[in-house]
Design an enzyme around this catalytic site. Structure first.
Site: not given
Ligand SMILES: NC(=O)c1ccc[n+]([C@@H]2O[C@H](COP(=O)([O-])OP(=O)(O)OC[C@H]3O[C@@H](n4cnc5c(N)ncnc54)[C@H](O)[C@@H]3O)[C@@H](O)[C@H]2O)c1
Length: 347
Positions: A22, A93, A136, A159, A162-163, A198, A258, A281, A285
Site C-alpha cells: 500500500i 508494519a 479494520d 497482528y 499489535s495494531k 496474502k 473467501n 482453518d 480466524h
C-alpha cells in the site's frame, strides 16, 4: 483551487513502509497529486519490502529513499531533522495474520514499539501531522452490522492486537500532548504489487502455476474488499481534510466470502474449480469484518472501483508480471509456505 489551499497541501512527508504494497501506491499517488510535496520513504526492506515496487519513481526529484528501521530512534530523529519533515504517514508494519500466529514478537516490536518511536520523534521535533495507517481487524469479528469508529477495539490475532495497541498509543498522544494525529482503519486491500502471501495474490499466482489454492475452513469467512488505489485516496483525503484526534474507517463496501473470491479468480483465469483445496482453518480466524464508512464520506471521499472489474485487472496484472512475483516465490517465501501450508495440504 485558491493559492493558499495549494500551499497548505504541499508537505515534507515521511512515509514509512513505502516499499511495501500500500505504501508504494500511496507514494506514487502523492507524487502525482501535487507538484511540491517532498517524500522521504523510510523502509527496513523486510521480506515484503520491495524496491521493484518503486522503480518508476526511484529517481523522481521529490522522492528520497532511506533504508532503515522505524524502531531506531536515532535514524528517525536524524531524518526528520535533515529533511525538515512536517508530516508522517506510518505504513510500516508486520502485516500478515498467519505470520503473527507463528511468530508474534516481531509484530509487537515493529507495530507497537515502532509506532511509539515515531510518535515520540514527531512530538519532540514538532512534526505538524501524524497519520497512522491501521486496519479494520482491530474491531475483531463482527457477526452483524458494521463497525463504527466509536466501537471498542476487540482484536483477536497478535497482528490485530499489535495494531490496536498502536492505535491506542496514537490516540494517547492527542489526549496527552495535543499532537495532531489521525488514524485510518482500512479494510482488506488488493491490487498489483501485493506480497503473494496474502489471499488474493496467493490464489492468483498459485492458480497461474496450476497449484492448489489452500482455502481455510469452509471458506465462508466474509471480508470487505477495497482496491489499493481507493484505499490510498482515502488515506490522502484523511491526511488533507481529517480532524486531528479522529479515526476514519476506509472500506470498499464490497463484502465477499473467501470462497466466492477464490472461484472468481479461477473463472477469470479459466482454471478448474478443483484447484480449490479446503484446509485446516487459521487459529482464531475471524468470520467477518465490515466497516461503516459514513464518517470518511463526509470528507468527500468514496471508493471508485467496482469489485469485479478491479479483481479482473488485478488478476491480469499478476498474469502479466510473472517476474515480479516469480522472484519472490522462489525465495524466503518457499520456506514460509511449507511451514504454513505443508502439513495442511498433505492431509
Ligand atoms: N494489506 C491490507 O489488506 C491492509 C488493510 C488495512 C490496513 N493495512 C495496513 O497498511 C499498512 C501497509 O500494509 P501493506 O499491506 O502494504 O504491508 P506490506 O507488508 O506490503 O508492507 C509493509 C512495509 O513495511 C516495511 N517494514 C516492516 N517493518 C519495518 C520496520 N521495522 N521499519 C521500517 N519498515 C518496515 C516492510 O519492509 C514493507 O515495505 C500496514 O500498517 C497494515 O497494517 C493493510
Amino acid at each position: 483551487m485558491p493559492k493558499e489551499t495549494k500551499k497548505a497541501v504541499a508537505m515534507r512527508i515521511l512515509v514509512t513502509g513505502g516499499a511495501g504494497f500500500i505504501g508504494s501506491h500511496f507514494l506514487r499517488l502523492l507524487l502525482k497529486r501535487d507538484n511540491a510535496t517532498l517524500i522521504v520513504n523510510l523502509d527496513a526492506l523486510r521480506y515484503s519490502g520491495n524496491l521493484d515496487n518503486l522503480r518508476d519513481v526511484a529517481s523522481h526529484p521529490r522522492y528520497r529513499f532511506v533504508h532503515g528501521d522505524i524502531c531506531d530512534a536515532k535514524t528517525v530523529e536524524a531524518l526528520i531533522k535533515a529533511h525538515r519533515i512536517d508530516t508522517i504517514a506510518n505504513f510500516a508494519a508486520e502485516t500478515h495474520v498467519d505470520r503473527s500466529i507463528l511468530e508474534p514478537a516481531g509484530f509487537v516490536r515493529t507495530d507497537v514499539i515502532g509506532t511509539a518511536v515515531l510518535l515520540e520523534a514527531a512530538r519532540t521535533a514538532g512534526v505538524r501531522r501524524f497519520l497512522q495507517v491501521s486496519t479494520d481487524e482491530v474491531y475483531g469479528d463482527v457477526s452483524t452490522g458494521r463497525s463504527k469508529e466509536s466501537d471498542p477495539v476487540a482484536p483477536r490475532s497478535p497482528y490485530a492486537a499489535s495494531k490496536a495497541a498502536a492505535d491506542l498509543l496514537v490516540q494517547s498522544y492527542f489526549t496527552t500532548y495535543g499532537a495532531q494525529v489521525l488514524i485510518t482503519r482500512g479494510s482488506n486491500t488488493f491490487g498489483p504489487n501485493q506480497y503473494p502471501e496474502k489471499f488474493i495474490p496467493l490464489f492468483v499466482t498459485n492458480a497461474l502455476e496450476d497449484q492448489a489454492l489452500p482455502l481455510y475452513g469452509d471458506g465462508l469467512q466474509q471480508r470487505d474488499w477495497i482496491h489499493v488505489e481507493d484505499h490510498c485516496t482515502g488515506i490522502a483525503t484523511v491526511l488533507e481534510r481529517g480532524t486531528p484526534g479522529e479515526i476514519y474507517n476506509i472500506g470498499g463496501g464490497c463484502e465477499r466470502r473467501n470462497k466466492e473470491v477464490a472461484q472468481a479468480i479461477l473463472n477469470i483465469l479459466g482454471k478448474p474449480g478443483a484447484l480449490i483445496r479446503h484446509v485446516t482453518d487459521r487459529l482464531g480466524h475471524d468470520r467477518r469484518y465490515a466497516l461503516n464508512c459514513e464518517k470518511v464520506r463526509t470528507l468527500g471521499w468514496q471508493p471508485q472501483a467496482n469489485f469485479e472489474d478491479a479483481l479482473k485487472s488485478t488478476v491480469l496484472w499478476y498474469q502479466d508480471n510473472p517476474r515480479w512475483w516469480g522472484k519472490i516465490k522462489s525465495g524466503e517465501f518457499r520456506e514460509y509456505y511449507e511451514r504454513l501450508y505443508g502439513a495442511r495440504l498433505s492431509t
